[in-house]
Design an enzyme around this catalytic site. Structure first.
Site, PDB file in Angstrom:
ATOM      1  N   LYS A 119       0.825  -1.213   0.000  1.00 40.49           N
ATOM      2  CA  LYS A 119       0.000   0.000   0.000  1.00 40.49           C
ATOM      3  C   LYS A 119       0.855   1.258   0.000  1.00 40.49           C
ATOM      4  O   LYS A 119       0.458   2.276  -0.556  1.00 40.49           O
ATOM      5  CB  LYS A 119      -1.013  -0.016   1.151  1.00 40.49           C
TER       6      LYS A 119
ATOM      7  N   LYS B 295      -3.940 -10.184  -6.511  1.00 39.49           N
ATOM      8  CA  LYS B 295      -5.256 -10.542  -5.953  1.00 39.49           C
ATOM      9  C   LYS B 295      -6.340  -9.567  -6.421  1.00 39.49           C
ATOM     10  O   LYS B 295      -6.051  -8.399  -6.737  1.00 39.49           O
ATOM     11  CB  LYS B 295      -5.197 -10.630  -4.423  1.00 39.49           C
TER      12      LYS B 295
ATOM     13  N   LYS C   1     -10.937  -4.550  -4.105  1.00 42.10           N
ATOM     14  CA  LYS C   1     -11.986  -3.532  -4.292  1.00 42.10           C
ATOM     15  C   LYS C   1     -11.458  -2.271  -4.922  1.00 42.10           C
ATOM     16  O   LYS C   1     -12.111  -1.611  -5.702  1.00 42.10           O
ATOM     17  CB  LYS C   1     -12.522  -3.057  -2.926  1.00 42.10           C
TER      18      LYS C   1
HETATM   19  N1  AQP Z   1      -8.938 -11.516  -3.638  1.00 41.43           N
HETATM   20  C1  AQP Z   1      -9.336 -12.035  -2.479  1.00 41.43           C
HETATM   21  N2  AQP Z   1      -9.533 -13.364  -2.359  1.00 41.43           N
HETATM   22  C2  AQP Z   1      -9.962 -13.914  -1.179  1.00 41.43           C
HETATM   23  N3  AQP Z   1     -10.213 -13.165  -0.073  1.00 41.43           N
HETATM   24  C3  AQP Z   1     -10.031 -11.837  -0.147  1.00 41.43           C
HETATM   25  N4  AQP Z   1     -10.189 -10.829   0.742  1.00 41.43           N
HETATM   26  C4  AQP Z   1      -9.864  -9.647   0.160  1.00 41.43           C
HETATM   27  N5  AQP Z   1      -9.497  -9.860  -1.125  1.00 41.43           N
HETATM   28  C5  AQP Z   1      -9.581 -11.200  -1.343  1.00 41.43           C
HETATM   29  C6  AQP Z   1     -10.662 -11.021   2.103  1.00 41.43           C
HETATM   30  O1  AQP Z   1     -11.772 -10.138   2.293  1.00 41.43           O
HETATM   31  C7  AQP Z   1     -11.810  -9.755   3.666  1.00 41.43           C
HETATM   32  C8  AQP Z   1     -12.052  -8.292   3.797  1.00 41.43           C
HETATM   33  O2  AQP Z   1     -10.965  -7.592   3.273  1.00 41.43           O
HETATM   34  P1  AQP Z   1     -10.764  -6.058   3.632  1.00 41.43           P
HETATM   35  O3  AQP Z   1     -11.754  -5.241   2.971  1.00 41.43           O
HETATM   36  O4  AQP Z   1     -10.708  -5.884   5.103  1.00 41.43           O
HETATM   37  O5  AQP Z   1      -9.314  -5.750   3.139  1.00 41.43           O
HETATM   38  P2  AQP Z   1      -8.480  -6.218   1.937  1.00 41.43           P
HETATM   39  O6  AQP Z   1      -7.959  -7.611   2.177  1.00 41.43           O
HETATM   40  O7  AQP Z   1      -7.438  -5.163   1.731  1.00 41.43           O
HETATM   41  O8  AQP Z   1      -9.532  -6.273   0.728  1.00 41.43           O
HETATM   42  P3  AQP Z   1      -9.462  -5.524  -0.643  1.00 41.43           P
HETATM   43  O9  AQP Z   1     -10.666  -5.930  -1.418  1.00 41.43           O
HETATM   44  O10 AQP Z   1      -8.140  -5.765  -1.291  1.00 41.43           O
HETATM   45  O11 AQP Z   1      -9.638  -4.027  -0.205  1.00 41.43           O
HETATM   46  P4  AQP Z   1      -8.761  -2.764  -0.587  1.00 41.43           P
HETATM   47  O12 AQP Z   1      -8.718  -2.744  -2.094  1.00 41.43           O
HETATM   48  O13 AQP Z   1      -9.471  -1.604  -0.004  1.00 41.43           O
HETATM   49  O14 AQP Z   1      -7.415  -2.973   0.025  1.00 41.43           O
HETATM   50  C9  AQP Z   1     -10.512 -10.209   4.311  1.00 41.43           C
HETATM   51  O15 AQP Z   1     -10.762 -11.361   5.084  1.00 41.43           O
HETATM   52  C10 AQP Z   1      -9.639 -10.559   3.138  1.00 41.43           C
HETATM   53  O16 AQP Z   1      -8.733 -11.599   3.452  1.00 41.43           O
END
Ligand code: AQP
Length: 335
Positions: A117, A199, A202
């Protein structure tokens, strides 16, 4: 949530940084509803984590309400679980500070999410982004959670929460439960449709890389049709075929079919047929989620009732843990 002392406690959270992706759904949120009968579940929309990356305040408020409605649409029942918005429960910030004083700079420096990040937002490498895993440890430890359902990407943060809990317990005496990760066997890491080495996230700038769970069926099908694969045309799960393997794991989770039967189903057919089948299966699967989300968003008063009760229940549990932590470190009782 009914007070059942003999059930294990589950905590999980999700950031309101946008509409959930199929990765968030398959890796985390789709399991939340299913766990509610077997465990005492506590689920949070972690808006305090979201501001470690710059957010538009108007959009954050909107996304937070939507995220709350989305976890309900995905199966979380606020009568069975405690479901709340993180910033409504002051104990998370309080415990964050206590735990920060038992966390080492060196261990935070090794967190890959921080490195990723900071590379993505070089103009805003703030202290909150660095200490994000401490707040996540506070979220979990405040409820003495036994299990934390997460995708593979959060495993390192969970390991840190375990280390911090153990360190605090050995410095000040037993207080925190050392939590275990609960990681799904298939779909723990759903990859981007445009770059299967990355991965699905969002906040990806390329909307074709992600399936958002509120995407319309034609959008979902179109995105799968455009998914990056390899030059071969055999539907087979293999390490050197990350694009197809990613689509196969999505199809497997959604339909319940194993890889061998998927390979048989598409034997002699090309990628076009397979991508269409994945798109249709995902679009059908998500339809009830979209419908329920629309119904909930039309009743904001009910949502408010749910998240207010959730915050009160969360505070009732977590303030006891924080009060004990304050005593253990030597703070004078306030009343
Ligand atoms: N690609 C993924 N595959 C499986 N699990 C995933 N998670 C996120 N991406 C994947 C799981 O979703 C939960 C919530 O995630 P979060 O919103 O707390 O944070 P994150 O992991 O940073 O998710 P994003 O979508 O990648 O958000 P941004 O883009 O804002 O950083 C967690 O349990 C995570 O493991």
């Amino acid at each position: 949530m009914s007070e059942q002392e003999n059930k294990k406690i589950i905590f999980s959270g999700i950031q309101p940084t946008g509409t959930f992706t199929l990765g968030n759904y398959i890796g985390a949120v789709s399991h939340w509803g299913k766990l509610q009968d077997e465990y005492n579940c506590i689920y949070s929309i972690v808006d305090m984590h979201a501001i470690t990356v710059r957010q538009d305040p108007v959009k954050l408020r909107q996304h937070t309400l939507e995220a709350y409605a989305l976890i309900m649409a995905c199966g979380v029942d606020p009568k069975k679980s405690i479901a709340f918005i993180q910033s409504h429960v002051r104990t998370h910030a309080e415990l964050n500070w206590i735990l920060a004083c038992s966390t080492q700079f060196g261990e935070l420096s090794r967190m890959t999410q921080f490195k990723d990040k900071s590379a993505k937002h070089p103009d805003d490498i703030n202290a909150g982004l660095f200490t994000y895993p401490v707040l996540m440890a506070a979220d979990i430890l405040a409820y003495k959670a036994d299990l934390v359902p997460v995708g593979v990407d959060q495993k390192q943060h969970l390991e840190l929460a375990r280390n911090v809990a153990q360190r605090f317990n050995s410095k000040y005496g037993e207080l925190f439960t050392v939590p275990d990760a609960y990681i799904p066997k298939v779909g723990a890491k759903v990859m981007s449709l445009q770059d299967p080495e990355k991965k699905m996230s969002k906040s990806d700038e390329n909307p074709n890389a992600c399936i958002y769970i509120l995407d319309e069926p034609d959008v979902i099908i179109r995105k799968f049709k455009r998914a990056v694969t390899d030059s071969d045309s055999v539907v087979r799960y293999a390490e050197d075929k990350p694009g197809i393997s990613n689509l196969m794991s999505i199809y497997s989770v959604i339909t319940g079919k194993d890889y061998a039967s998927i390979e048989r189903e598409f034997d002699g057919k090309g990628y076009g047929d397979f991508k269409l089948a994945v798109g249709e299966a995902v679009a059908d699967h998500l339809k009830p989620v979209r419908d329920e989300f629309a119904r909930l968003m039309a009743d904001k008063a009910y949502l408010k009732e749910c998240y207010t009760a959730g915050a009160q229940a969360a505070l009732n549990i977590s303030r006891k843990t924080v009060a004990k932590a304050y005593r253990k470190v030597g703070f004078v009782d306030s009343m």
